[in-house]
Design a protein around this motif. Structure first.
Motif, PDB file in Angstrom:
ATOM      1  N   VAL A 159     -57.564 -56.870 -25.830  1.00 16.11           N
ATOM      2  CA  VAL A 159     -56.615 -56.400 -24.810  1.00 16.11           C
ATOM      3  C   VAL A 159     -57.253 -56.456 -23.426  1.00 16.11           C
ATOM      4  N   VAL A 160     -58.494 -56.040 -23.328  1.00 13.59           N
ATOM      5  CA  VAL A 160     -59.195 -56.067 -22.044  1.00 13.59           C
ATOM      6  C   VAL A 160     -59.379 -57.500 -21.565  1.00 13.59           C
ATOM      7  N   THR A 161     -59.622 -58.430 -22.472  1.00 19.22           N
ATOM      8  CA  THR A 161     -59.780 -59.830 -22.100  1.00 19.22           C
ATOM      9  C   THR A 161     -58.483 -60.389 -21.522  1.00 19.22           C
ATOM     10  N   VAL A 162     -57.361 -60.040 -22.116  1.00 19.90           N
ATOM     11  CA  VAL A 162     -56.072 -60.473 -21.572  1.00 19.90           C
ATOM     12  C   VAL A 162     -55.862 -59.871 -20.188  1.00 19.90           C
ATOM     13  N   ASP A 163     -56.188 -58.598 -20.015  1.00 21.68           N
ATOM     14  CA  ASP A 163     -56.060 -57.951 -18.709  1.00 21.68           C
ATOM     15  C   ASP A 163     -56.954 -58.632 -17.684  1.00 21.68           C
ATOM     16  N   LEU A 164     -58.178 -58.957 -18.062  1.00 20.51           N
ATOM     17  CA  LEU A 164     -59.083 -59.665 -17.157  1.00 20.51           C
ATOM     18  C   LEU A 164     -58.511 -61.008 -16.733  1.00 20.51           C
ATOM     19  N   THR A 165     -57.925 -61.720 -17.674  1.00 24.21           N
ATOM     20  CA  THR A 165     -57.327 -63.017 -17.360  1.00 24.21           C
ATOM     21  C   THR A 165     -56.215 -62.861 -16.332  1.00 24.21           C
ATOM     22  N   LEU A 166     -55.361 -61.860 -16.505  1.00 23.02           N
ATOM     23  CA  LEU A 166     -54.271 -61.643 -15.559  1.00 23.02           C
ATOM     24  C   LEU A 166     -54.777 -61.216 -14.189  1.00 23.02           C
ATOM     25  N   VAL A 167     -55.776 -60.355 -14.159  1.00 19.30           N
ATOM     26  CA  VAL A 167     -56.324 -59.899 -12.879  1.00 19.30           C
ATOM     27  C   VAL A 167     -56.957 -61.062 -12.129  1.00 19.30           C
ATOM     28  N   ILE A 168     -57.724 -61.866 -12.816  1.00 17.51           N
ATOM     29  CA  ILE A 168     -58.353 -63.015 -12.164  1.00 17.51           C
ATOM     30  C   ILE A 168     -57.297 -63.986 -11.662  1.00 17.51           C
ATOM     31  N   ARG A 169     -56.243 -64.170 -12.439  1.00 15.95           N
ATOM     32  CA  ARG A 169     -55.149 -65.059 -12.010  1.00 15.95           C
ATOM     33  C   ARG A 169     -54.500 -64.528 -10.735  1.00 15.95           C
ATOM     34  N   HIS A 170     -54.252 -63.226 -10.669  1.00 14.30           N
ATOM     35  CA  HIS A 170     -53.642 -62.647  -9.472  1.00 14.30           C
ATOM     36  C   HIS A 170     -54.580 -62.719  -8.272  1.00 14.30           C
ATOM     37  N   ILE A 171     -55.870 -62.540  -8.497  1.00 13.63           N
ATOM     38  CA  ILE A 171     -56.821 -62.649  -7.388  1.00 13.63           C
ATOM     39  C   ILE A 171     -56.840 -64.073  -6.852  1.00 13.63           C
ATOM     40  N   ARG A 172     -56.800 -65.055  -7.752  1.00 13.09           N
ATOM     41  CA  ARG A 172     -56.832 -66.459  -7.321  1.00 13.09           C
ATOM     42  C   ARG A 172     -55.545 -66.885  -6.640  1.00 13.09           C
ATOM     43  N   GLN A 173     -54.442 -66.172  -6.859  1.00 14.32           N
ATOM     44  CA  GLN A 173     -53.196 -66.508  -6.180  1.00 14.32           C
ATOM     45  C   GLN A 173     -53.319 -66.306  -4.676  1.00 14.32           C
ATOM     46  N   GLY A 174     -54.179 -65.414  -4.285  1.00  9.77           N
ATOM     47  CA  GLY A 174     -54.440 -65.228  -2.868  1.00  9.77           C
ATOM     48  C   GLY A 174     -53.446 -64.318  -2.168  1.00  9.77           C
ATOM     49  N   PRO A 175     -53.513 -64.314  -0.846  1.00  6.40           N
ATOM     50  CA  PRO A 175     -52.725 -63.372  -0.065  1.00  6.40           C
ATOM     51  C   PRO A 175     -51.233 -63.675  -0.028  1.00  6.40           C
ATOM     52  N   HIS A 176     -50.801 -64.838  -0.498  1.00  5.21           N
ATOM     53  CA  HIS A 176     -49.367 -65.116  -0.478  1.00  5.21           C
ATOM     54  C   HIS A 176     -48.593 -64.233  -1.437  1.00  5.21           C
ATOM     55  N   TYR A 177     -49.309 -63.479  -2.242  1.00  2.00           N
ATOM     56  CA  TYR A 177     -48.668 -62.609  -3.228  1.00  2.00           C
ATOM     57  C   TYR A 177     -47.880 -61.492  -2.547  1.00  2.00           C
ATOM     58  N   GLN A 178     -48.294 -61.038  -1.349  1.00  2.00           N
ATOM     59  CA  GLN A 178     -47.602 -59.992  -0.613  1.00  2.00           C
ATOM     60  C   GLN A 178     -46.970 -60.591   0.639  1.00  2.00           C
ATOM     61  N   PRO A 179     -45.773 -60.121   1.004  1.00  2.00           N
ATOM     62  CA  PRO A 179     -45.131 -60.662   2.200  1.00  2.00           C
ATOM     63  C   PRO A 179     -45.876 -60.259   3.469  1.00  2.00           C
ATOM     64  N   GLY A 180     -45.746 -61.081   4.486  1.00  2.00           N
ATOM     65  CA  GLY A 180     -46.400 -60.807   5.764  1.00  2.00           C
ATOM     66  C   GLY A 180     -45.545 -59.952   6.676  1.00  2.00           C
TER      67      GLY A 180
END
Length: 88
Positions: free
Chosen positions: A53-74
């Protein structure tokens, strides 16, 4: 409902979540090995499942970090309009 200040005040805790997930993964791996060596297969399986479960969570967190700042509106994104309460 958005107030319009979210893009400037919102903070992402992804790095903290990454650190906590790494800490949890280390303990899950340690627990799996320790319980396997101690002859407790049930607890070893439980720790192994927690590690999965933690490995899946790590995968999702890393994916969101790599998405970069476009994830939140300016700042140029206006707040959402309130939903229309009238039903036809």
């Amino acid at each position: 409902m958005r107030t319009g200040s979210e893009p400037t005040t919102a903070r992402s805790a992804l790095r903290l979540r990454l650190g906590l997930a790494l800490w949890g993964l280390a303990w899950a791996v340690f627990g799996t090995v320790a319980f396997a060596v101690a002859g407790r297969p049930g607890w070893a399986v439980a720790c192994g499942a927690l590690g999965a479960v933690v490995t899946v969570d790590l995968t999702l967190v890393i994916r969101h970090i790599r998405q970069g700042p476009h994830y939140q509106p300016g700042r140029d994104i206006p707040p959402y309009r309130p939903p229309d309460r009238r039903r036809p």
